[in-house]
Design a protein around this motif. Sequence first.
Motif, short mmCIF file in Angstrom:
data_model
loop_
_atom_site.label_atom_id
_atom_site.label_comp_id
_atom_site.label_asym_id
_atom_site.label_seq_id
_atom_site.Cartn_x
_atom_site.Cartn_y
_atom_site.Cartn_z
N ILE A 179 0.89 -1.25 0.08
CA ILE A 179 -0.03 0.02 -0.10
C ILE A 179 0.67 1.17 -0.25
O ILE A 179 0.32 2.45 -0.42
CB ILE A 179 -0.88 0.07 1.39
N ASP A 180 1.99 1.30 0.56
CA ASP A 180 2.90 2.45 0.75
C ASP A 180 3.46 2.78 -0.94
O ASP A 180 3.65 4.27 -0.94
CB ASP A 180 4.17 2.30 1.49
N ALA A 181 3.42 1.96 -1.85
CA ALA A 181 3.61 2.18 -3.04
C ALA A 181 2.60 2.89 -3.85
O ALA A 181 2.75 3.25 -4.90
CB ALA A 181 3.86 1.04 -3.81
N VAL A 182 1.31 2.81 -3.44
CA VAL A 182 0.36 3.29 -4.19
C VAL A 182 0.22 5.03 -3.88
O VAL A 182 -0.71 5.40 -2.97
CB VAL A 182 -1.20 2.60 -3.78
N LYS A 183 0.78 5.55 -4.73
CA LYS A 183 0.57 7.05 -4.62
C LYS A 183 0.29 7.71 -5.87
O LYS A 183 0.50 6.96 -7.22
CB LYS A 183 2.20 7.42 -4.42
N ILE A 184 -0.23 8.88 -6.19
CA ILE A 184 -0.58 9.28 -7.30
C ILE A 184 0.15 9.48 -8.49
O ILE A 184 -0.09 9.10 -9.62
CB ILE A 184 -1.35 10.42 -7.05
N MET A 185 1.35 9.89 -8.22
CA MET A 185 2.35 10.09 -9.22
C MET A 185 2.89 8.79 -9.86
O MET A 185 2.81 8.69 -11.16
CB MET A 185 3.62 11.02 -8.85
N PRO A 186 3.20 8.08 -9.19
CA PRO A 186 3.50 6.54 -9.62
C PRO A 186 2.21 5.92 -10.36
O PRO A 186 2.71 5.04 -11.49
CB PRO A 186 3.90 5.65 -8.82
#
Length: 208
Positions: free
Chosen positions: A29-36
């Motif tokens: 979940i920590d990788a789920v960011k808007i820019m990526p």
Amino acid sequence: MLQSPNTRTRGSRQLWLDAALNLLATSGIDAVKIMPLAKSVGQTRTGFYWYFKDLSALHDAMIETWETRNTGQIQARCEAPAGTINQALFNLMDCWLSPELFDTRLDLAIRNWARNDPRLAARLHDADAARITAVRDMFLRYGYSPEQADVRSLTVIYTQIGYISLQVEENPAARLARVPHYVEMFSSRPPAPEEIAAFRGRHPVRPG
């Protein structure tokens, strides 16, 4: 409904959601960011806000998708028509062998996410309870006592949670061969040859 010409510049809600679910399953979940996410779907961050108010709204959509896709499918398979308890169990086992019915990677990712999110942990608890209830009710329909239905449903669901949590990898043919034995263990009744044949017919093992 006709899509606006601008749809090609902002993608679609499902496109963003699928990308988020894939990122969750592969990186947490920590990788789920808007820019990526925007980069992965070839869009700008502006396109994200067309479909989701913020990252929290995306998280809610991800959780709802998991509930529908995984818990909902278990409930549906438990309620599918079957002449015997073993046929019913084979229907349920379809989930464990068909990624289009049950997304194992997503289930593991949700469980890992819930370790650090009390709100999700509560929803996960409710989802597991719903799965257990669906299996328990299935056993009750085939004449098992409430006590037996309860214990057998726990055994079925906790066995699968163990497979998911331990990330067990098996040769597909070997796993398929074990399923009738699991069914007999869960029901205490040996499945008929025609029941086994029907199940295996739904899950052909591809060479190599």
